[in-house]
Scaffold this active site. Structure first.
Site, mmCIF file in Angstrom:
data_model
loop_
_atom_site.group_PDB
_atom_site.id
_atom_site.type_symbol
_atom_site.label_atom_id
_atom_site.label_comp_id
_atom_site.label_asym_id
_atom_site.label_seq_id
_atom_site.Cartn_x
_atom_site.Cartn_y
_atom_site.Cartn_z
ATOM 1 N N TYR A 57 1.174 -1.061 -0.265
ATOM 2 C CA TYR A 57 0.114 -0.021 -0.134
ATOM 3 C C TYR A 57 0.538 1.282 0.403
ATOM 4 O O TYR A 57 1.534 1.657 0.852
ATOM 5 C CB TYR A 57 -0.773 -0.051 0.976
ATOM 6 N N SER A 211 -12.561 -5.810 2.635
ATOM 7 C CA SER A 211 -14.054 -4.859 1.652
ATOM 8 C C SER A 211 -14.822 -5.233 1.984
ATOM 9 O O SER A 211 -15.692 -5.556 0.923
ATOM 10 C CB SER A 211 -12.834 -5.179 0.314
ATOM 11 N N ARG A 215 -16.103 -1.823 -1.314
ATOM 12 C CA ARG A 215 -15.078 -1.470 -1.923
ATOM 13 C C ARG A 215 -15.624 0.176 -1.492
ATOM 14 O O ARG A 215 -16.418 1.286 -2.524
ATOM 15 C CB ARG A 215 -14.671 -1.576 -3.309
ATOM 16 N N GLY A 216 -16.955 0.524 -0.572
ATOM 17 C CA GLY A 216 -17.622 1.379 -0.107
ATOM 18 C C GLY A 216 -18.878 1.548 -0.888
ATOM 19 O O GLY A 216 -20.032 1.825 -0.447
ATOM 20 N N PHE A 217 -18.872 0.694 -1.773
ATOM 21 C CA PHE A 217 -20.065 0.136 -2.888
ATOM 22 C C PHE A 217 -21.923 0.482 -2.172
ATOM 23 O O PHE A 217 -22.665 0.837 -1.692
ATOM 24 C CB PHE A 217 -20.634 -0.613 -3.299
ATOM 25 N N GLY A 220 -23.937 2.783 0.014
ATOM 26 C CA GLY A 220 -24.820 4.149 -0.876
ATOM 27 C C GLY A 220 -23.994 4.589 -1.174
ATOM 28 O O GLY A 220 -24.845 6.002 -1.738
HETATM 29 N N1 LIG Z 1 -5.805 -8.449 1.532
HETATM 30 C C1 LIG Z 1 -6.587 -7.768 0.514
HETATM 31 O O1 LIG Z 1 -5.243 -8.401 -0.471
HETATM 32 C C2 LIG Z 1 -7.261 -7.096 0.498
HETATM 33 C C3 LIG Z 1 -7.310 -6.693 -0.968
HETATM 34 C C4 LIG Z 1 -8.252 -5.207 -0.603
HETATM 35 C C5 LIG Z 1 -8.358 -4.573 0.427
HETATM 36 N N2 LIG Z 1 -8.116 -4.886 1.835
HETATM 37 C C6 LIG Z 1 -7.961 -4.423 3.720
HETATM 38 O O2 LIG Z 1 -9.636 -4.175 3.532
HETATM 39 C C7 LIG Z 1 -9.637 -3.202 4.100
HETATM 40 C C8 LIG Z 1 -10.779 -2.510 3.791
HETATM 41 O O3 LIG Z 1 -11.222 -2.944 2.433
HETATM 42 P P1 LIG Z 1 -11.096 -1.811 1.344
HETATM 43 O O4 LIG Z 1 -10.883 -0.384 1.801
HETATM 44 O O5 LIG Z 1 -10.744 -2.272 0.173
HETATM 45 O O6 LIG Z 1 -12.691 -1.022 0.950
HETATM 46 P P2 LIG Z 1 -14.256 -1.088 2.197
HETATM 47 O O7 LIG Z 1 -13.751 -1.198 3.606
HETATM 48 O O8 LIG Z 1 -15.356 -2.059 2.207
HETATM 49 O O9 LIG Z 1 -14.356 0.267 1.717
HETATM 50 C C9 LIG Z 1 -13.769 1.379 1.707
HETATM 51 C C10 LIG Z 1 -14.719 2.360 0.741
HETATM 52 O O10 LIG Z 1 -15.700 2.399 1.597
HETATM 53 C C11 LIG Z 1 -15.579 3.850 1.999
HETATM 54 N N3 LIG Z 1 -16.608 3.697 3.007
HETATM 55 C C12 LIG Z 1 -15.964 3.410 4.429
HETATM 56 N N4 LIG Z 1 -16.832 3.866 5.018
HETATM 57 C C13 LIG Z 1 -18.158 4.025 4.813
HETATM 58 C C14 LIG Z 1 -19.244 4.686 5.440
HETATM 59 N N5 LIG Z 1 -19.511 4.475 6.456
HETATM 60 N N6 LIG Z 1 -19.808 5.595 4.238
HETATM 61 C C15 LIG Z 1 -19.662 5.389 3.247
HETATM 62 N N7 LIG Z 1 -18.290 5.574 2.850
HETATM 63 C C16 LIG Z 1 -17.751 4.302 3.370
HETATM 64 C C17 LIG Z 1 -14.306 4.065 2.096
HETATM 65 O O11 LIG Z 1 -14.028 5.771 1.289
HETATM 66 P P3 LIG Z 1 -13.077 6.694 2.302
HETATM 67 O O12 LIG Z 1 -11.742 5.934 2.713
HETATM 68 O O13 LIG Z 1 -12.791 7.664 1.836
HETATM 69 O O14 LIG Z 1 -13.952 7.159 3.882
HETATM 70 C C18 LIG Z 1 -13.523 3.407 1.035
HETATM 71 O O15 LIG Z 1 -13.970 4.685 -0.467
HETATM 72 C C19 LIG Z 1 -8.073 -1.986 3.471
HETATM 73 O O16 LIG Z 1 -8.346 -0.772 4.029
HETATM 74 C C20 LIG Z 1 -7.115 -3.213 3.249
HETATM 75 O O17 LIG Z 1 -6.200 -3.165 4.537
HETATM 76 C C21 LIG Z 1 -6.821 -6.309 2.067
#
Ligand SMILES: NC(=O)c1ccc[n+]([C@@H]2O[C@H](COP(=O)([O-])OP(=O)(O)OC[C@H]3O[C@@H](n4cnc5c(N)ncnc54)[C@H](OP(=O)(O)O)[C@@H]3O)[C@@H](O)[C@H]2O)c1
Length: 322
Positions: A57, A211, A215-217, A220
Site C-alpha cells: 500500500y 472490502s 469497496r464502499g459500494f 450507498g
Molecule cells: N488482502 C487483500 O488483498 C486486501 C484487498 C483489499 C483490501 N484489503 C484490506 O481491507 C481493508 C478494507 O477494504 P477496502 O478499503 O478495499 O474496502 P471497504 O472497507 O469495503 O470500503 C472502503 C471504501 O468505503 C468508503 N467508506 C468507508 N466507510 C464508509 C461509510 N461509513 N460511508 C460511506 N463510505 C464509506 C471508503 O471511503 P473513505 O476512505 O474516503 O472514507 C472507501 O472508499 C483495506 O483497507 C485493506 O486493509 C485487503
C-alpha cells in the site's frame, strides 16, 4: 466496543478493525479525508484495535504512516501487515494505477520483506503477518516455511494468508498453523462462506473479511460511476456504469434493512458480515473520522434472523471482482 478472539488462544480485538489501505493506495485522493494519524488514533479511542496494513500500500508509505501513528501506543493494538505482493511501477518510480500488483512469495523476497516491514513500522514484532497472495511460481510450502522461520525468530507472532483456496490452506497448515485468513467477504462477495470460512472454523483460525463494504459500494455513497483515474474503481468491472446501475438494487435492499434499525447502510452491511461467525473480524477502510465512528457502531447492531435471511437472498452482483 465488544471484542472477539481472532483465533484460538489469539488476541482479543474490537469486533470491527480498521483497514488502512485507502490512506495511501487504491482509491486515489479525497479532499474530505482526515489526517490518517488522527483516524488511527480515533480508532483506538473507539476500541478498534485490529490495525491492517501492507507493504504494497503506497507502496511502503502506508506502513510508515501506521508506524508513526502508533508510536508510543504499539501495545494497544493487534498490528497486522502483509508481504508477497509487489506493485508495478511507472518509469518515474510511481505506482502504475492501471496494473494490479503481482505476487512474489519467493523465500528471498519474503525474508527481506519481513525485515523491511519491521523497520518501516518501527516495531520489533508484528503480531500477524500475512502472505498477501499465493504465488503460482513458488510452492506454498516454501513461502510459509519462511514465515514459520520468522515466528521462531520472534519477528512475527502469527501467520495469516490472503486469498488462499482450501487446498492451499491445507498445504500451508501442514507447514505451520495458519492463524488467520484474510479474503474478500461482503454482501456482494460471498464465495468464502462455503469454502474458506468453514475451514477457519474447523481449524480455529480467524477470518478477516477485506472490502467488507464492497469497496464502499454497499454504503450507498457511490451511486454513480464517477471515479478519478487513480481510483482503482474506475477500472473495476462491478463499478462500470452498466454494472453499477444493475447493482444499485443491492444497495437499495441494504438501505431498507438498515432503516428498520435506524442504522446506516454501512452499519447493516457490516452487521451482516459480523453475523457470519464469532471469529469474523472485518476491517472496513476509511479516511474519515465520521465514517470510522459510523462503522464502529456496527459492532452493536444485531440484525434479526428475518433480516439476515433477506440479505442472504440478495442476487449476485453484476461484474467480476477484479
Ligand atoms: N488482502 C487483500 O488483498 C486486501 C484487498 C483489499 C483490501 N484489503 C484490506 O481491507 C481493508 C478494507 O477494504 P477496502 O478499503 O478495499 O474496502 P471497504 O472497507 O469495503 O470500503 C472502503 C471504501 O468505503 C468508503 N467508506 C468507508 N466507510 C464508509 C461509510 N461509513 N460511508 C460511506 N463510505 C464509506 C471508503 O471511503 P473513505 O476512505 O474516503 O472514507 C472507501 O472508499 C483495506 O483497507 C485493506 O486493509 C485487503
Amino acid at each position: 466496543m465488544n471484542e472477539r478472539t481472532l483465533w484460538n488462544d489469539g488476541p482479543r480485538v474490537g469486533a470491527i478493525g480498521l483497514g488502512c489501505m485507502g490512506m495511501t493506495w487504491a482509491y486515489g485522493t479525497d479532499p474530505d479525508s482526515d489526517d490518517p494519524a488522527a483516524v488511527i488514533a480515533g480508532a483506538l479511542g473507539l476500541g478498534v484495535t485490529l490495525i491492517d496494513t501492507s507493504d504494497v500500500y503506497g507502496p511502503f508509505t502506508n506502513e510508515e504512516l501506521v508506524g508513526r501513528a502508533l508510536a508510543g501506543r504499539r501495545d494497544e493494538v493487534t498490528l497486522a501487515t502483509k508481504g508477497g505482493l509487489v506493485a508495478n511501477l511507472l518509469p518515474d518510480g510511481t505506482p502504475d494505477p492501471t496494473r494490479l500488483p503481482y505476487p512474489d512469495g519467493s523465500p528471498g523476497h519474503l525474508r527481506d520483506a519481513i525485515d523491511a516491514s519491521l523497520r518501516r513500522l518501527g516495531v520489533e514484532h508484528i503480531d500477524l503477518y500475512y502472505l498477501h497472495r499465493p504465488d503460482p511460481a513458488t510452492p506454498v510450502e516454501d513461502s510459509i516455511g519462511v514465515l514459520a522461520d520468522a515466528v521462531r525468530a520472534g519477528k512475527i507472532g502469527a501467520i495469516g494468508v490472503s486469498e488462499f483456496s482450501v487446498e492451499q490452506l491445507d498445504r500451508a497448515q501442514a507447514v505451520h498453523p495458519i492463524s488467520a485468513v484474510q479474503s474478500e467477504l461482503s454482501l456482494w462477495t460471498r464465495d468464502h462462506l462455503t469454502t474458506t470460512l468453514p475451514w477457519c472454523v474447523a481449524h480455529g483460525a480467524g477470518f478477516v473479511p477485506f472490502s467488507p463494504l464492497g469497496r464502499g459500494f454497499l454504503t450507498g455513497a457511490f451511486r454513480e460511476a464517477a471515479f478519478a483515474p487513480d481510483d482503482f474503481r474506475a477500472r473495476n468491472p462491478r463499478f462500470r456504469p452498466e454494472n453499477l446501475a444493475a447493482n444499485l438494487a443491492i444497495v437499495d435492499a441494504v438501505e431498507a434493512v438498515a432503516a428498520k434499525y435506524d442504522a446506516t447502510a454501512a452499519q447493516a452491511a457490516l452487521a451482516w458480515v459480523l453475523a457470519q461467525g464469532e471469529q469474523v473480524v472485518p476491517i472496513p477502510g476509511t479516511r474519515r473520522l465520521s465514517r470510522l465512528a459510523e462503522n464502529a457502531g456496527a459492532a452493536a447492531l444485531q440484525l434479526r434472523p428475518e433480516d439476515l435471511a433477506s440479505l442472504d437472498a440478495l442476487p449476485a452482483p453484476a461484474g467480476a471482482r477484479y
